[in-house]
Design a protein around this motif. Structure first.
Motif, PDB file in Angstrom:
ATOM      1  N   HIS A  15       0.792  -1.223   0.000  1.00  0.00           N
ATOM      2  CA  HIS A  15       0.000   0.000   0.000  1.00  0.00           C
ATOM      3  C   HIS A  15       0.826   1.275   0.000  1.00  0.00           C
ATOM      4  N   GLN A  16       2.071   1.224   0.433  1.00  0.00           N
ATOM      5  CA  GLN A  16       2.873   2.430   0.441  1.00  0.00           C
ATOM      6  C   GLN A  16       3.342   2.827  -0.955  1.00  0.00           C
ATOM      7  N   THR A  17       3.152   1.978  -1.957  1.00  0.00           N
ATOM      8  CA  THR A  17       3.550   2.332  -3.313  1.00  0.00           C
ATOM      9  C   THR A  17       2.512   3.212  -3.993  1.00  0.00           C
ATOM     10  N   ILE A  18       1.354   3.406  -3.367  1.00  0.00           N
ATOM     11  CA  ILE A  18       0.326   4.249  -3.951  1.00  0.00           C
ATOM     12  C   ILE A  18       0.745   5.703  -3.766  1.00  0.00           C
ATOM     13  N   SER A  19       0.936   6.403  -4.841  1.00  0.00           N
ATOM     14  CA  SER A  19       1.381   7.785  -4.803  1.00  0.00           C
ATOM     15  C   SER A  19       0.308   8.680  -4.199  1.00  0.00           C
ATOM     16  N   ARG A  20       0.723   9.634  -3.411  1.00  0.00           N
ATOM     17  CA  ARG A  20      -0.228  10.604  -2.852  1.00  0.00           C
ATOM     18  C   ARG A  20      -0.873  11.417  -3.985  1.00  0.00           C
ATOM     19  N   ASP A  21      -0.218  11.491  -5.147  1.00  0.00           N
ATOM     20  CA  ASP A  21      -0.813  12.193  -6.286  1.00  0.00           C
ATOM     21  C   ASP A  21      -2.045  11.466  -6.804  1.00  0.00           C
ATOM     22  N   CYS A  22      -2.175  10.185  -6.479  1.00  0.00           N
ATOM     23  CA  CYS A  22      -3.281   9.384  -6.983  1.00  0.00           C
ATOM     24  C   CYS A  22      -4.483   9.393  -6.052  1.00  0.00           C
ATOM     25  N   LEU A  23      -4.313   9.881  -4.850  1.00  0.00           N
ATOM     26  CA  LEU A  23      -5.395   9.840  -3.882  1.00  0.00           C
ATOM     27  C   LEU A  23      -5.746  11.240  -3.394  1.00  0.00           C
ATOM     28  N   VAL A  24      -7.010  11.435  -3.110  1.00  0.00           N
ATOM     29  CA  VAL A  24      -7.467  12.674  -2.513  1.00  0.00           C
ATOM     30  C   VAL A  24      -7.949  12.294  -1.125  1.00  0.00           C
ATOM     31  N   SER A  25      -7.184  12.639  -0.117  1.00  0.00           N
ATOM     32  CA  SER A  25      -7.514  12.231   1.244  1.00  0.00           C
ATOM     33  C   SER A  25      -6.779  13.122   2.224  1.00  0.00           C
ATOM     34  N   ASN A  26      -7.351  13.287   3.404  1.00  0.00           N
ATOM     35  CA  ASN A  26      -6.707  14.071   4.442  1.00  0.00           C
ATOM     36  C   ASN A  26      -5.932  13.209   5.424  1.00  0.00           C
ATOM     37  N   ALA A  27      -6.024  11.907   5.320  1.00  0.00           N
ATOM     38  CA  ALA A  27      -5.371  11.004   6.263  1.00  0.00           C
ATOM     39  C   ALA A  27      -4.640   9.897   5.511  1.00  0.00           C
ATOM     40  N   ALA A  28      -3.612   9.364   6.172  1.00  0.00           N
ATOM     41  CA  ALA A  28      -2.898   8.228   5.592  1.00  0.00           C
ATOM     42  C   ALA A  28      -3.856   7.039   5.531  1.00  0.00           C
ATOM     43  N   LEU A  29      -3.737   6.244   4.483  1.00  0.00           N
ATOM     44  CA  LEU A  29      -4.614   5.097   4.309  1.00  0.00           C
ATOM     45  C   LEU A  29      -3.875   3.816   4.672  1.00  0.00           C
ATOM     46  N   LYS A  30      -4.501   2.985   5.485  1.00  0.00           N
ATOM     47  CA  LYS A  30      -3.959   1.659   5.771  1.00  0.00           C
ATOM     48  C   LYS A  30      -4.852   0.655   5.066  1.00  0.00           C
ATOM     49  N   ILE A  31      -4.302   0.022   4.045  1.00  0.00           N
ATOM     50  CA  ILE A  31      -5.044  -0.971   3.278  1.00  0.00           C
ATOM     51  C   ILE A  31      -5.033  -2.279   4.062  1.00  0.00           C
ATOM     52  N   THR A  32      -6.217  -2.856   4.301  1.00  0.00           N
ATOM     53  CA  THR A  32      -6.305  -4.094   5.062  1.00  0.00           C
ATOM     54  C   THR A  32      -6.605  -5.301   4.181  1.00  0.00           C
ATOM     55  N   LEU A  74      -9.480  -2.079  -3.098  1.00  0.00           N
ATOM     56  CA  LEU A  74      -8.715  -1.919  -1.872  1.00  0.00           C
ATOM     57  C   LEU A  74      -9.697  -1.606  -0.752  1.00  0.00           C
ATOM     58  N   ILE A  75      -9.525  -2.266   0.385  1.00  0.00           N
ATOM     59  CA  ILE A  75     -10.349  -1.983   1.554  1.00  0.00           C
ATOM     60  C   ILE A  75      -9.450  -1.297   2.576  1.00  0.00           C
ATOM     61  N   VAL A  76      -9.877  -0.116   2.993  1.00  0.00           N
ATOM     62  CA  VAL A  76      -9.125   0.681   3.947  1.00  0.00           C
ATOM     63  C   VAL A  76      -9.547   0.285   5.360  1.00  0.00           C
ATOM     64  N   GLU A  77      -8.666   0.493   6.309  1.00  0.00           N
ATOM     65  CA  GLU A  77      -8.893   0.120   7.706  1.00  0.00           C
ATOM     66  C   GLU A  77     -10.245   0.597   8.248  1.00  0.00           C
ATOM     67  N   ASN A  78     -10.702   1.763   7.809  1.00  0.00           N
ATOM     68  CA  ASN A  78     -11.984   2.289   8.298  1.00  0.00           C
ATOM     69  C   ASN A  78     -13.182   1.706   7.543  1.00  0.00           C
ATOM     70  N   GLY A  79     -12.929   0.751   6.633  1.00  0.00           N
ATOM     71  CA  GLY A  79     -14.002   0.104   5.889  1.00  0.00           C
ATOM     72  C   GLY A  79     -14.278   0.721   4.531  1.00  0.00           C
ATOM     73  N   GLU A  80     -13.654   1.846   4.237  1.00  0.00           N
ATOM     74  CA  GLU A  80     -13.830   2.509   2.942  1.00  0.00           C
ATOM     75  C   GLU A  80     -13.320   1.604   1.821  1.00  0.00           C
ATOM     76  N   THR A  81     -13.982   1.652   0.680  1.00  0.00           N
ATOM     77  CA  THR A  81     -13.623   0.853  -0.484  1.00  0.00           C
ATOM     78  C   THR A  81     -13.111   1.764  -1.594  1.00  0.00           C
ATOM     79  N   ILE A  82     -11.993   1.366  -2.205  1.00  0.00           N
ATOM     80  CA  ILE A  82     -11.428   2.092  -3.340  1.00  0.00           C
ATOM     81  C   ILE A  82     -11.352   1.115  -4.503  1.00  0.00           C
ATOM     82  N   ASP A  83     -12.087   1.380  -5.568  1.00  0.00           N
ATOM     83  CA  ASP A  83     -12.084   0.542  -6.767  1.00  0.00           C
ATOM     84  C   ASP A  83     -11.252   1.201  -7.856  1.00  0.00           C
ATOM     85  N   SER A  84     -10.458   0.390  -8.561  1.00  0.00           N
ATOM     86  CA  SER A  84      -9.649   0.909  -9.657  1.00  0.00           C
ATOM     87  C   SER A  84      -9.334  -0.233 -10.616  1.00  0.00           C
ATOM     88  N   GLU A  85      -8.390   0.005 -11.513  1.00  0.00           N
ATOM     89  CA  GLU A  85      -7.940  -0.996 -12.464  1.00  0.00           C
ATOM     90  C   GLU A  85      -6.423  -1.043 -12.464  1.00  0.00           C
TER      91      GLU A  85
END
Length: 98
Positions: A15-32, A74-85
């Motif tokens: 999950h750390q390979t995901i560039s911050r340029d690719c995400l719009v978020s105010n917090a670090a994401l922990k992919i579970t 991708l499922i984030v620790e808070n339960g949020e879902t991120i779909d991509s290709e």
């Protein structure tokens, strides 16, 4: 809530390979959890301390993936879902990696 832009994840799902340029978020994401859809089969990769192991069954499926993009969830620790290709060039590289 994070939203995913058009990004290339490359061949790593750490999950750390995901560039911050690719995400719009105010917090670090922990992919579970990571889900890959290969053909009609969905593979679940569970968090192993921020690493996602590829077992033999998944390695064979990755090697034999048809050309084209692959759906990833991708499922984030808070339960949020991120779909991509995952892009077709990465999918093509799986044939050499696995």
């Amino acid at each position: 809530m994070a939203s995913l832009r058009d990004c290339d994840f490359g061949s790593s799902f750490h999950h750390q390979t995901i560039s911050r340029d690719c995400l719009v978020s105010n917090a670090a994401l922990k992919i579970t959890d990571v889900y890959l859809k290969l053909g009609e089969e969905v593979f679940r990769l569970e968090d192993g301390h921020s690493r996602f192991a590829v077992d033999e069954k998944l390695a064979i499926a990755l090697k034999n993936s048809p050309s084209g993009n692959v759906d990833i969830r991708l499922i984030v620790e808070n339960g949020e879902t991120i779909d991509s290709e995952i892009g077709k060039e990465t999918v093509k590289a799986w044939q050499e990696i696995y």
